[in-house]
Structure formats: structure tokens, C-alpha cells
Write a protein that holds these residues in place. Sequence first.
Motif, mmCIF file in Angstrom:
data_model
loop_
_atom_site.group_PDB
_atom_site.id
_atom_site.type_symbol
_atom_site.label_atom_id
_atom_site.label_comp_id
_atom_site.label_asym_id
_atom_site.label_seq_id
_atom_site.Cartn_x
_atom_site.Cartn_y
_atom_site.Cartn_z
ATOM 1 N N ARG A 47 0.862 -1.177 0.000
ATOM 2 C CA ARG A 47 0.000 0.000 0.000
ATOM 3 C C ARG A 47 0.901 1.230 0.000
ATOM 4 N NH1 ARG A 47 -0.217 -1.732 5.258
ATOM 5 N NH2 ARG A 47 0.291 -0.143 6.820
ATOM 6 N N ILE A 48 0.429 2.258 -0.638
ATOM 7 C CA ILE A 48 1.145 3.528 -0.695
ATOM 8 C C ILE A 48 0.462 4.465 0.288
ATOM 9 C CG2 ILE A 48 1.700 5.515 -2.149
ATOM 10 C CD1 ILE A 48 1.704 3.538 -4.538
ATOM 11 N N GLU A 49 1.244 5.043 1.178
ATOM 12 C CA GLU A 49 0.711 5.965 2.172
ATOM 13 C C GLU A 49 1.270 7.355 1.899
ATOM 14 O OE1 GLU A 49 0.421 2.674 5.769
ATOM 15 O OE2 GLU A 49 1.875 4.308 5.940
ATOM 16 N N LEU A 50 0.368 8.263 1.556
ATOM 17 C CA LEU A 50 0.732 9.658 1.290
ATOM 18 C C LEU A 50 -0.164 10.554 2.133
ATOM 19 C CD1 LEU A 50 0.872 9.458 -2.605
ATOM 20 C CD2 LEU A 50 2.827 9.562 -1.056
ATOM 21 N N PRO A 51 0.295 11.762 2.441
ATOM 22 C CA PRO A 51 -0.603 12.675 3.160
ATOM 23 C C PRO A 51 -1.837 12.974 2.307
ATOM 24 C CG PRO A 51 1.514 13.734 2.643
ATOM 25 C CD PRO A 51 1.584 12.341 2.133
ATOM 26 N N GLU A 52 -2.970 13.212 2.976
ATOM 27 C CA GLU A 52 -4.198 13.536 2.255
ATOM 28 C C GLU A 52 -4.081 14.879 1.545
ATOM 29 O OE1 GLU A 52 -7.834 13.122 4.415
ATOM 30 O OE2 GLU A 52 -7.171 11.242 5.314
ATOM 31 N N ARG A 53 -3.307 15.788 2.129
ATOM 32 C CA ARG A 53 -3.029 17.088 1.516
ATOM 33 C C ARG A 53 -1.719 17.587 2.096
ATOM 34 N NH1 ARG A 53 -3.843 21.402 4.816
ATOM 35 N NH2 ARG A 53 -4.965 20.991 6.737
ATOM 36 N N VAL A 54 -1.099 18.529 1.409
ATOM 37 C CA VAL A 54 0.150 19.119 1.891
ATOM 38 C C VAL A 54 0.012 20.636 1.924
ATOM 39 C CG1 VAL A 54 1.667 17.231 1.168
ATOM 40 C CG2 VAL A 54 1.134 19.069 -0.443
ATOM 41 N N VAL A 55 0.808 21.251 2.795
ATOM 42 C CA VAL A 55 0.840 22.702 2.931
ATOM 43 C C VAL A 55 2.231 23.157 2.491
ATOM 44 C CG1 VAL A 55 0.738 24.624 4.582
ATOM 45 C CG2 VAL A 55 -0.828 22.670 4.819
ATOM 46 N N PRO A 127 7.702 25.895 -1.167
ATOM 47 C CA PRO A 127 6.981 27.055 -0.640
ATOM 48 C C PRO A 127 5.956 27.656 -1.605
ATOM 49 C CG PRO A 127 9.329 27.263 -0.231
ATOM 50 C CD PRO A 127 9.138 26.063 -1.112
ATOM 51 N N LYS A 128 6.186 27.536 -2.897
ATOM 52 C CA LYS A 128 5.275 28.147 -3.874
ATOM 53 C C LYS A 128 4.373 27.120 -4.567
ATOM 54 C CE LYS A 128 8.234 32.087 -4.660
ATOM 55 N NZ LYS A 128 8.854 32.981 -5.618
ATOM 56 N N ALA A 129 4.254 25.927 -3.990
ATOM 57 C CA ALA A 129 3.417 24.892 -4.601
ATOM 58 C C ALA A 129 1.947 25.307 -4.554
ATOM 59 C CB ALA A 129 3.610 23.573 -3.877
ATOM 60 N N ALA A 130 1.200 24.908 -5.574
ATOM 61 C CA ALA A 130 -0.233 25.193 -5.635
ATOM 62 C C ALA A 130 -0.912 24.089 -6.448
ATOM 63 C CB ALA A 130 -0.469 26.549 -6.283
ATOM 64 N N GLY A 131 -2.188 23.902 -6.238
ATOM 65 C CA GLY A 131 -2.939 22.907 -7.011
ATOM 66 C C GLY A 131 -2.731 21.511 -6.468
ATOM 67 N N VAL A 132 -1.910 20.722 -7.163
ATOM 68 C CA VAL A 132 -1.593 19.371 -6.706
ATOM 69 C C VAL A 132 -0.087 19.143 -6.802
ATOM 70 C CG1 VAL A 132 -3.822 18.357 -7.342
ATOM 71 C CG2 VAL A 132 -1.943 18.311 -8.981
ATOM 72 N N LEU A 133 0.402 18.250 -5.966
ATOM 73 C CA LEU A 133 1.806 17.842 -5.984
ATOM 74 C C LEU A 133 1.853 16.433 -6.566
ATOM 75 C CD1 LEU A 133 4.729 18.599 -5.081
ATOM 76 C CD2 LEU A 133 4.237 17.339 -2.980
ATOM 77 N N PRO A 134 2.357 16.271 -7.806
ATOM 78 C CA PRO A 134 2.412 14.926 -8.395
ATOM 79 C C PRO A 134 3.559 14.112 -7.785
ATOM 80 C CG PRO A 134 3.314 16.539 -9.928
ATOM 81 C CD PRO A 134 2.827 17.302 -8.726
ATOM 82 N N PRO A 162 -3.273 16.868 -3.104
ATOM 83 C CA PRO A 162 -3.766 18.244 -3.139
ATOM 84 C C PRO A 162 -2.892 19.160 -2.267
ATOM 85 C CG PRO A 162 -5.563 16.716 -2.714
ATOM 86 C CD PRO A 162 -4.286 15.936 -2.615
ATOM 87 N N VAL A 163 -2.618 20.360 -2.759
ATOM 88 C CA VAL A 163 -1.845 21.348 -2.011
ATOM 89 C C VAL A 163 -2.838 22.334 -1.405
ATOM 90 C CG1 VAL A 163 -0.101 23.172 -2.133
ATOM 91 C CG2 VAL A 163 0.151 21.099 -3.533
ATOM 92 N N ALA A 164 -2.798 22.453 -0.076
ATOM 93 C CA ALA A 164 -3.689 23.386 0.622
ATOM 94 C C ALA A 164 -3.105 24.793 0.510
ATOM 95 C CB ALA A 164 -3.811 22.996 2.088
ATOM 96 N N SER A 165 -3.964 25.770 0.445
ATOM 97 C CA SER A 165 -3.474 27.155 0.406
ATOM 98 C C SER A 165 -3.201 27.615 1.824
ATOM 99 C CB SER A 165 -4.491 28.069 -0.269
ATOM 100 O OG SER A 165 -5.717 28.008 0.435
ATOM 101 N N GLY A 166 -2.233 28.509 1.965
ATOM 102 C CA GLY A 166 -1.889 29.048 3.281
ATOM 103 C C GLY A 166 -0.987 28.135 4.059
ATOM 104 N N ARG A 167 -0.589 28.575 5.222
ATOM 105 C CA ARG A 167 0.304 27.803 6.081
ATOM 106 C C ARG A 167 -0.462 27.416 7.282
ATOM 107 N NH1 ARG A 167 5.996 28.295 4.879
ATOM 108 N NH2 ARG A 167 6.175 29.407 2.983
#
Length: 167
Positions: A47-55, A127-134, A162-167
Motif C-alpha cells: 500500500r502507498i501511504e501519502l498525506p491527504e493534503r500538503v501545505v 513554498p510556492k506549490a499550488a494545485g496538486v503535488l504529483p 492536493p496542495v492546501a493554500s496558506g500555512r
Amino acid sequence: PCPPGAHLLFFPGGPTPHRGRRGGPPPPPPATAGAASTQAQDPVSYRIELPERVVPGREYTARVVFSFREGWHGYSGDKANTAMGFIPTAAEFLFPEGVKTGKMSVPGGMVYKGGGVGFSQAFTCPPKAAGVLPVTVKIRWQVCDEVMCLPPAEAIEQRKIPVASGR
């Protein structure tokens, strides 16, 4: 154990071996974090375990966790194993430019058995990621029992976090 270069080994008078699927592993599942990627009857699953979203700017961990059915095992990338021709169980995470990664954490030992055999990769979202992180996940394994080894298999799976906006 299996001899070097053997993909399927039969011993006369031994039990009838299980046969691996031709053409490698099944097609990858839809891109969802943590989905199981092989069927329950196979001698190995992962199984691949990745965060549900990243900041942006924060550190996370990506993991591939293998489970070997009872009586089956995989091999580490130990020098002795590779010298004997065994294909090591391995995982590799490929991130886009700008993602900082730490050292890959791999399980110890020469032989992997049971569940919870995990490969972990720390990474920091740019730091400037947006949208999704492939993320591309390359996975390789060969399983053996006391009688035979199945052909080596590998999978390459594409995931998007998915990349969350903000910190």
C-alpha cells in the motif's frame, strides 16, 4: 531460497508451485492515497501511504508498506543478496523539481517477512506549490518461498496530493 537468475523453480517430488500472473502485477488502482495495489491471493501486497493534503513549506512522509503472505519472503538490497542474484524489494518516490527530500528509510535485515515492511521518504512541499503535488512511486519486488521464486515484478504508480493554500 531461489538460485541466481531463477524466476520459477520446481523441485522434483515437491509441491505444485503457485504461478505468478503473466505480464507482471495487476494494473494500478485509481490515484487515491493508501489504496492496496495487489489482490489478497497474491503472496505479496503493498500500500502507498501519502498525506491527504500538503501545505507549502511543511515536511511530510511518503511510505510504501509491503505485506508478505505466510511462507513467502522478499529480499533486501544487501550486497550478499544481490551477489546471489536476488531481486531486492524496493520503493522509490519521484517528486517534481523544488521538492526537498531526505534520505530514504529502508527496513533492516536480509529477508523481509510478514506485514509492515515499510520504506519511508521524508519530503518538504515547495513554498510556492499550488494545485496538486504529483508523485511517481516506483515499486519492485520478487517473492520466494522455500521451494521457488516467482518472477520479479514492478509497478509504477502516479499519485496527486492536493496542495492546501496558506500555512
